[in-house]
Design an enzyme around this catalytic site. Structure first.
Site, PDB file in Angstrom:
ATOM      1  N   CYS A  28       1.216 -12.337 -11.949  1.00 41.69           N
ATOM      2  CA  CYS A  28       0.270 -11.575 -13.131  1.00 41.69           C
ATOM      3  C   CYS A  28       0.514 -11.978 -14.488  1.00 41.69           C
ATOM      4  O   CYS A  28      -0.212 -12.612 -15.047  1.00 41.69           O
ATOM      5  CB  CYS A  28       0.324 -10.140 -12.767  1.00 41.69           C
ATOM      6  SG  CYS A  28      -0.344  -9.608 -11.362  1.00 41.69           S
TER       7      CYS A  28
HETATM    8  N1  LIG Z   1       1.028  -9.104  -6.693  1.00 38.35           N
HETATM    9  C1  LIG Z   1       0.703  -8.333  -7.740  1.00 38.35           C
HETATM   10  O1  LIG Z   1       1.709  -7.693  -7.896  1.00 38.35           O
HETATM   11  C2  LIG Z   1      -0.668  -8.189  -8.298  1.00 38.35           C
HETATM   12  C3  LIG Z   1      -0.788  -7.128  -9.197  1.00 38.35           C
HETATM   13  C4  LIG Z   1      -2.045  -6.765  -9.754  1.00 38.35           C
HETATM   14  C5  LIG Z   1      -3.025  -7.480  -9.499  1.00 38.35           C
HETATM   15  N2  LIG Z   1      -2.708  -8.658  -8.712  1.00 38.35           N
HETATM   16  C6  LIG Z   1      -3.897  -9.571  -8.568  1.00 38.35           C
HETATM   17  O2  LIG Z   1      -4.753  -9.154  -7.144  1.00 38.35           O
HETATM   18  C7  LIG Z   1      -5.185 -10.335  -6.628  1.00 38.35           C
HETATM   19  C8  LIG Z   1      -4.399 -10.755  -5.198  1.00 38.35           C
HETATM   20  O3  LIG Z   1      -2.997 -10.987  -5.543  1.00 38.35           O
HETATM   21  P1  LIG Z   1      -1.780 -10.527  -4.332  1.00 38.35           P
HETATM   22  O4  LIG Z   1      -0.594 -10.657  -5.001  1.00 38.35           O
HETATM   23  O5  LIG Z   1      -2.320  -9.696  -3.302  1.00 38.35           O
HETATM   24  O6  LIG Z   1      -2.176 -12.194  -3.560  1.00 38.35           O
HETATM   25  P2  LIG Z   1      -1.677 -12.640  -2.099  1.00 38.35           P
HETATM   26  O7  LIG Z   1      -1.510 -14.075  -2.341  1.00 38.35           O
HETATM   27  O8  LIG Z   1      -0.382 -11.860  -1.737  1.00 38.35           O
HETATM   28  O9  LIG Z   1      -2.573 -12.171  -1.088  1.00 38.35           O
HETATM   29  C9  LIG Z   1      -4.045 -12.921  -1.192  1.00 38.35           C
HETATM   30  C10 LIG Z   1      -4.638 -12.952   0.203  1.00 38.35           C
HETATM   31  O10 LIG Z   1      -5.748 -13.393   0.061  1.00 38.35           O
HETATM   32  C11 LIG Z   1      -6.005 -14.328   1.325  1.00 38.35           C
HETATM   33  N3  LIG Z   1      -7.175 -15.227   0.994  1.00 38.35           N
HETATM   34  C12 LIG Z   1      -7.141 -16.326   0.155  1.00 38.35           C
HETATM   35  N4  LIG Z   1      -8.529 -16.767   0.294  1.00 38.35           N
HETATM   36  C13 LIG Z   1      -9.212 -16.073   1.064  1.00 38.35           C
HETATM   37  C14 LIG Z   1     -10.553 -15.948   1.499  1.00 38.35           C
HETATM   38  N5  LIG Z   1     -11.243 -16.863   0.952  1.00 38.35           N
HETATM   39  N6  LIG Z   1     -10.947 -14.970   2.362  1.00 38.35           N
HETATM   40  C15 LIG Z   1     -10.132 -14.271   2.868  1.00 38.35           C
HETATM   41  N7  LIG Z   1      -8.749 -13.857   2.518  1.00 38.35           N
HETATM   42  C16 LIG Z   1      -8.295 -14.768   1.501  1.00 38.35           C
HETATM   43  C17 LIG Z   1      -4.657 -14.972   1.362  1.00 38.35           C
HETATM   44  O11 LIG Z   1      -4.574 -15.475   2.687  1.00 38.35           O
HETATM   45  C18 LIG Z   1      -4.002 -13.895   0.987  1.00 38.35           C
HETATM   46  O12 LIG Z   1      -3.082 -13.187   2.102  1.00 38.35           O
HETATM   47  C19 LIG Z   1      -4.989 -11.461  -7.563  1.00 38.35           C
HETATM   48  O13 LIG Z   1      -6.107 -11.755  -8.520  1.00 38.35           O
HETATM   49  C20 LIG Z   1      -3.831 -11.027  -8.616  1.00 38.35           C
HETATM   50  O14 LIG Z   1      -3.708 -11.461  -9.757  1.00 38.35           O
HETATM   51  C21 LIG Z   1      -1.513  -8.967  -7.898  1.00 38.35           C
END
Ligand SMILES: NC(=O)c1ccc[n+]([C@@H]2O[C@H](COP(=O)([O-])OP(=O)(O)OC[C@H]3O[C@@H](n4cnc5c(N)ncnc54)[C@H](O)[C@@H]3O)[C@@H](O)[C@H]2O)c1
Length: 443
Positions: free
Chosen positions: A284
């Site tokens: 992030c």
């Molecule tokens: N991790 C954090 O602390 C956090 C906090 C706030 C916001 N975010 C935001 O949330 C979003 C997700 O982050 P995250 O940390 O959960 O990511 P992550 O990588 O842990 O999880 C994302 C998931 O999406 C899946 N994926 C990718 N492409 C796909 C598709 N086309 N169809 C279905 N699944 C698909 C991946 O396999 C993965 O399991 C990002 O935009 C991130 O910036 C993350």
């Protein structure tokens, strides 16, 4: 735009979906079962909804369906019963969308090497959803992104078969604020901001979240909701940049920056402590502000604070290497040929996430300077540096190290024992607060 009360939802489609949401008969879909998506899916399944998680990673699908959690904030003991009772299942097959009433999109939004947003995950997910899309659905984008994404990128894909947002389906953006590893604030009790394409969309989003989360904060548009997240993370990135710059200044003047910040934080108003460190990490803070600067550049507005903080924070790994070099100089050793043991490689305390972790940059820089590097981290058994695997090691490397470098202040480390046994310690996190020793060098 003031959101309407549930009773004011105009169309029959809106009223029908609202009824399903309230009666928990709505079928909930979560696309992307990562750090954000899996906890959300679990919250809704625990509320009694039937939830389908869609992900492309077969390993994650198998683990969810086996009731085995891979996300630190979701205990297997919470996940397993929901899978067993049939309230939660995972699949890679987007045809599941045919049976869903709501979809939360939680896919990654990384930066390309050029620091431009990589929207391919959102586009791919939306195109798949569009293949099975049907009237009366609620779609909420949760991935962090630039203002305008929901309206300019997501809506046209979902409308391509003739359905209209606000009339035939409901479209919102809701920033995810999850803070992995935070025992106090988790998905359920972090207030949830949601903004819709129309007032009915906002109301539908508010209604949906208020079924499972404690506090919902409706805002007037998807763009406001998108901008909220970027303000929050830019605020944090810039203030960490300031703390890092103050740390470099204090270092040059021989002042203990940690003592300065702790004392400043006693002011009961007008000051909020941020702490320096080895550099930014995670999915992030190092990334999201560049989504904003990319977008504002198109409007001819330069995001100068963001660029400057990015420069200062990006320089911290180099500053830490210099710190290690000068600490070794004091004991007449060059970095080249020294054995350096890094403690903690996750990007922050007590989690297993190494995405964008400054530890990776620092290890790369140390290896390039000819050091022999080992590391320990109770949460991360292996990392990849320049394509080569490096395994976590144990006590022997620590004991033989010319310098121990604390990058992540995991609670599990025994800092007192470390302070009394290590030849030299460079502490970038003030993990050794209150411990004195001539072998300790602090940022
Ligand atoms: N991790 C954090 O602390 C956090 C906090 C706030 C916001 N975010 C935001 O949330 C979003 C997700 O982050 P995250 O940390 O959960 O990511 P992550 O990588 O842990 O999880 C994302 C998931 O999406 C899946 N994926 C990718 N492409 C796909 C598709 N086309 N169809 C279905 N699944 C698909 C991946 O396999 C993965 O399991 C990002 O935009 C991130 O910036 C993350």
């Amino acid at each position: 735009m003031t959101p309407k009360a549930a009773a004011d939802l105009q169309t029959p489609a809106a009223r029908a979906l609202a009824e399903k949401i309230k009666s928990k008969t709505a079928k909930v879909g979560v696309v992307g079962l990562g750090y954000v998506g899996l906890p959300l899916a679990v919250e809704y399944a625990a509320e009694g909804y039937h939830v389908v998680g869609i992900d492309l990673n077969p390993g994650k699908i198998d683990r969810v369906n086996a009731g085995d959690s891979y996300v630190g904030d979701v205990p297997t003991s919470a996940l397993a019963p929901l899978v067993k009772s049939g309230h939660l299942k995972a699949t890679a097959d987007f045809s599941a969308v045919k049976d869903l009433d709501t979809i939360n999109i939680c896919v990654p939004t990384p930066l390309r090497k050029t620091k431009d947003p990589d929207m391919s995950y959102i586009v791919n997910a939306c195109e798949e959803i569009a293949n099975y899309f049907h009237p009366g659905m609620l779609v909420i984008l949760e991935s962090t992104t630039y203002p305008g994404t929901t309206d300019e990128l997501v809506r046209p894909i979902l409308e391509r078969n003739g359905l209209k947002a606000g009339k035939d389906f409901f479209l919102c953006f809701s920033p995810e604020r999850v803070d992995p590893g935070n025992p106090k604030f988790q998905t359920k009790n972090i207030p949830k901001v949601v903004g819709g394409y129309t007032a009915d969309c906002t109301e539908m989003g508010r209604l949906f979240y208020s079924q499972a989360l404690q506090t919902v904060v409706p805002v007037g548009s998807t763009q406001v909701a998108e901008m909220v997240k970027l303000l929050e993370n830019t605020f944090r990135m810039i203030n960490i940049g300031l703390a890092n710059e103050i740390a470099v200044m204090c270092d040059g003047m021989g002042i203990n920056v940690w003592e300065v910040i702790d004392a400043a934080a006693t002011k009961p108003f007008g000051f909020m402590p941020f702490y320096p460190g080895p550099g930014l990490g995670g999915h992030c803070i190092p990334i999201d502000p560049f989504y904003l600067s990319w977008k504002t550049k198109q409007a001819g507005i330069e995001a100068r604070f963001i660029e400057l903080a990015g420069y200062i924070n990006g320089n911290m790994p180099h500053f830490i290497i210099e710190k290690v070099q000068s600490a070794l100089n004091d004991v007449s050793k060059p970095v080249k040929g020294s054995r350096i043991h890094v403690m903690g490689v996750a990007y922050k305390r007590d989690i297993d996430d190494v995405r964008e972790s400054p530890a990776l940059d620092i290890i790369h820089l140390l290896l390039r300077r000819g050091a022999t590097v080992s590391y320990s981290d109770p949460y991360v058994p292996e990392i990849s540096i320049d394509g080569a695997a490096l395994q976590a090691s144990g006590e022997s490397e620590l004991a033989g190290a010319d310098c121990v470098l604390i990058i992540t202040d995991h609670k599990a480390f025994d800092y007192k024992a470390l302070a009394s046994s290590a030849k030299l310690i460079v502490d970038t996190r003030n993990a050794l607060k209150g411990i004195q020793g001539t072998n300790i060098v602090r940022l």
